[in-house]
Design an enzyme around this catalytic site. Structure first.
Site, mmCIF file in Angstrom:
data_model
loop_
_atom_site.group_PDB
_atom_site.id
_atom_site.type_symbol
_atom_site.label_atom_id
_atom_site.label_comp_id
_atom_site.label_asym_id
_atom_site.label_seq_id
_atom_site.Cartn_x
_atom_site.Cartn_y
_atom_site.Cartn_z
ATOM 1 N N TRP A 30 92.586 -5.218 86.991
ATOM 2 C CA TRP A 30 93.253 -4.474 88.061
ATOM 3 C C TRP A 30 93.372 -5.300 89.320
ATOM 4 O O TRP A 30 94.394 -5.272 90.004
ATOM 5 C CB TRP A 30 92.555 -3.129 88.317
ATOM 6 C CG TRP A 30 92.539 -2.301 87.079
ATOM 7 C CD1 TRP A 30 91.443 -1.913 86.353
ATOM 8 C CD2 TRP A 30 93.683 -1.774 86.369
ATOM 9 N NE1 TRP A 30 91.837 -1.187 85.255
ATOM 10 C CE2 TRP A 30 93.197 -1.085 85.234
ATOM 11 C CE3 TRP A 30 95.060 -1.827 86.576
ATOM 12 C CZ2 TRP A 30 94.042 -0.447 84.318
ATOM 13 C CZ3 TRP A 30 95.908 -1.195 85.669
ATOM 14 C CH2 TRP A 30 95.398 -0.515 84.556
ATOM 15 N N ASP A 79 90.266 -0.750 96.212
ATOM 16 C CA ASP A 79 90.709 0.071 95.085
ATOM 17 C C ASP A 79 89.461 0.735 94.505
ATOM 18 O O ASP A 79 88.628 0.084 93.886
ATOM 19 C CB ASP A 79 91.387 -0.831 94.037
ATOM 20 C CG ASP A 79 91.762 -0.073 92.760
ATOM 21 O OD1 ASP A 79 91.495 1.139 92.675
ATOM 22 O OD2 ASP A 79 92.331 -0.716 91.850
ATOM 23 N N LYS A 128 90.336 9.938 87.398
ATOM 24 C CA LYS A 128 88.959 9.731 86.948
ATOM 25 C C LYS A 128 88.081 10.819 87.579
ATOM 26 O O LYS A 128 87.907 11.872 87.005
ATOM 27 C CB LYS A 128 88.446 8.330 87.285
ATOM 28 C CG LYS A 128 88.957 7.274 86.295
ATOM 29 C CD LYS A 128 90.073 6.528 86.833
ATOM 30 C CE LYS A 128 90.319 5.157 86.303
ATOM 31 N NZ LYS A 128 91.136 4.990 85.132
HETATM 32 C C1 LIG Z 1 90.269 0.235 89.072
HETATM 33 C C2 LIG Z 1 91.652 0.636 88.673
HETATM 34 N N1 LIG Z 1 92.684 0.302 89.470
HETATM 35 C C3 LIG Z 1 93.949 0.635 89.167
HETATM 36 C C4 LIG Z 1 94.248 1.329 88.016
HETATM 37 C C5 LIG Z 1 95.682 1.669 87.713
HETATM 38 O O1 LIG Z 1 95.873 3.009 87.996
HETATM 39 P P1 LIG Z 1 97.233 3.783 87.699
HETATM 40 O O2 LIG Z 1 97.329 3.914 86.215
HETATM 41 O O3 LIG Z 1 97.036 5.080 88.427
HETATM 42 O O4 LIG Z 1 98.362 2.984 88.260
HETATM 43 C C6 LIG Z 1 93.211 1.708 87.151
HETATM 44 C C7 LIG Z 1 93.508 2.467 85.923
HETATM 45 O O5 LIG Z 1 92.666 2.746 85.110
HETATM 46 C C8 LIG Z 1 91.887 1.347 87.492
HETATM 47 O O6 LIG Z 1 90.864 1.690 86.695
#
Ligand SMILES: Cc1ncc(COP(=O)(O)O)c(C=O)c1O
Length: 354
Positions: free
Chosen positions: A100, A167, A191
């Site tokens: 991520w 994030d 989550k």
């Molecule tokens: C730490 C983290 N950041 C970003 C994301 C991406 O999120 P989204 O699917 O809402 O774009 C996730 C998805 O699991 C994640 O765990």
């Protein structure tokens, strides 16, 4: 049969929230109308949005500190670019702790120069880098508090003189942190907060309005702040269900109480991983996440038997992400310790049988 949902996200939410949300689909607030059909401009929905916003600030202990709460769309993935669009004038520092973070770096690179202050890619992201320098000339520093895929978690955050963006998609509302050290926090709801479909942004207003570029309205935090997250039609059901989850969390005793429970759950599972000779953990011990535990079988020949056993016990969502393999047990706020005990029993049963 009772299911034990260890899915990484979308994931388990409190049963009481499912009950109330489903009732509101049929009849919201005894209005004779569904939450799905009322106008987002109606008083009933504006009250939902207001309550959700104020619960976020209350639970994070950020009331009266200059923060604004937004419920946006596009997932945390849109925040990878929206943060840079709004904050990146010249260069920003990024800590690369996994998939991520890597994606966030790629998107931000479209807007300015990126200084990757440290990375744990050399060990397939099984640890959190420490002891890196963050230049005071950067526009901001970005980090990922919990690495959902790799099962690592930042236990401390650097003390810095530039804005800190984080994030927190997979560990927001799970542990006590001094949230005041962050200038912008974002999290996909799916989550600890609610269903997929909305993204929480908590931003300190005074960091905005400093870049020289023109920002399209839908990507401009100031526009969304000005319209109280109603610049366009908000994802009403996702916001409503998030509000119910926040109410539930407050009734549990807030973040302090849930953290104690989360620590106990993680302790129970990690002790089994460490003591059971058939398993090994993926993340280095000091950086282990209390939300996502990653582990694998030492002898892959036992995979078929183990997989059959946990499925038989009602466990769901235990397969690891393809970039790590093995297993991942996600233990978000709504997962009870009984579910973790069921998994631990299956693991020790396997040891007895093997
Ligand atoms: C730490 C983290 N950041 C970003 C994301 C991406 O999120 P989204 O699917 O809402 O774009 C996730 C998805 O699991 C994640 O765990």
């Amino acid at each position: 049969m009772k299911k034990h949902n260890f899915s990484a996200g979308p994931c388990i939410l409190p049963q009481d929230v499912f009950k109330e949300a489903s009732q509101s689909v049929l009849d919201f607030n005894e209005s004779g109308l569904s939450i799905l059909e009322i106008s987002h401009r109606s008083k009933d929905f504006v009250d939902v949005m207001d309550e959700a916003r104020s619960l976020v600030l209350e639970l994070l202990q950020l009331e009266g500190k200059g923060y604004k709460v937004l419920f946006l769309q596009g997932g945390a993935s849109t925040q990878f670019l929206m943060t840079a669009y709004n904050l990146l004038e010249n260069s920003a520092g990024y800590l690369n702790t996994g998939t991520w973070s890597t994606k966030a770096i790629k998107e931000a690179g479209l807007f300015g120069s990126i200084n990757e202050v440290a990375s744990s890619k050399d060990q397939n992201f099984n640890y959190i880098p420490k002891g890196y320098e963050i230049s005071k000339d950067l526009d901001y520093f970005h980090c990922t508090s919990n690495n959902t895929i790799f099962g690592t978690q930042m236990k401390a955050f650097p003390t810095i003189s530039v804005p800190m963006v984080c994030d927190m998609s997979s560990d927001i509302f799970s542990r006590q942190i001094d949230f005041l050290q962050f200038d912008l926090i974002y999290a996909g709801a799916q989550k600890n907060l609610g269903p997929a479909g909305t993204t929480l942004v908590v931003v300190k207003e005074d960091i905005l309005g400093k870049v020289s570029r023109q920002i399209p309205s839908m990507l401009d935090y100031q526009v969304h702040i000005g319209k109280s997250s109603m610049f366009n039609t908000p994802p009403a059901f996702a916001v409503y269900t998030s509000m119910l989850t926040l109410r539930w969390l407050k009734a549990q005793g807030g973040i302090k109480a849930i953290e104690e429970l989360n620590e106990k759950k993680a302790q129970l599972l990690y002790s089994e991983i460490d003591v059971n000779p058939l398993f090994k953990g993926f993340a280095v011990e000091e950086d282990r996440s209390i939300m996502n535990a990653t582990f694998s079988l030492i002898n892959e020949d036992l995979k078929e038997t183990f997989d059959a056993m946990w499925k038989e016990a009602g466990i769901n969502g235990l397969n690891g992400h393809r970039s790590v393999g093995g297993y991942r047990a996600s233990m978000y706020n709504a997962l009870t310790i009984d579910s973790v005990a069921v998994l631990v029993d299956v693991m020790s049963d396997l040891e007895r049988k093997a």
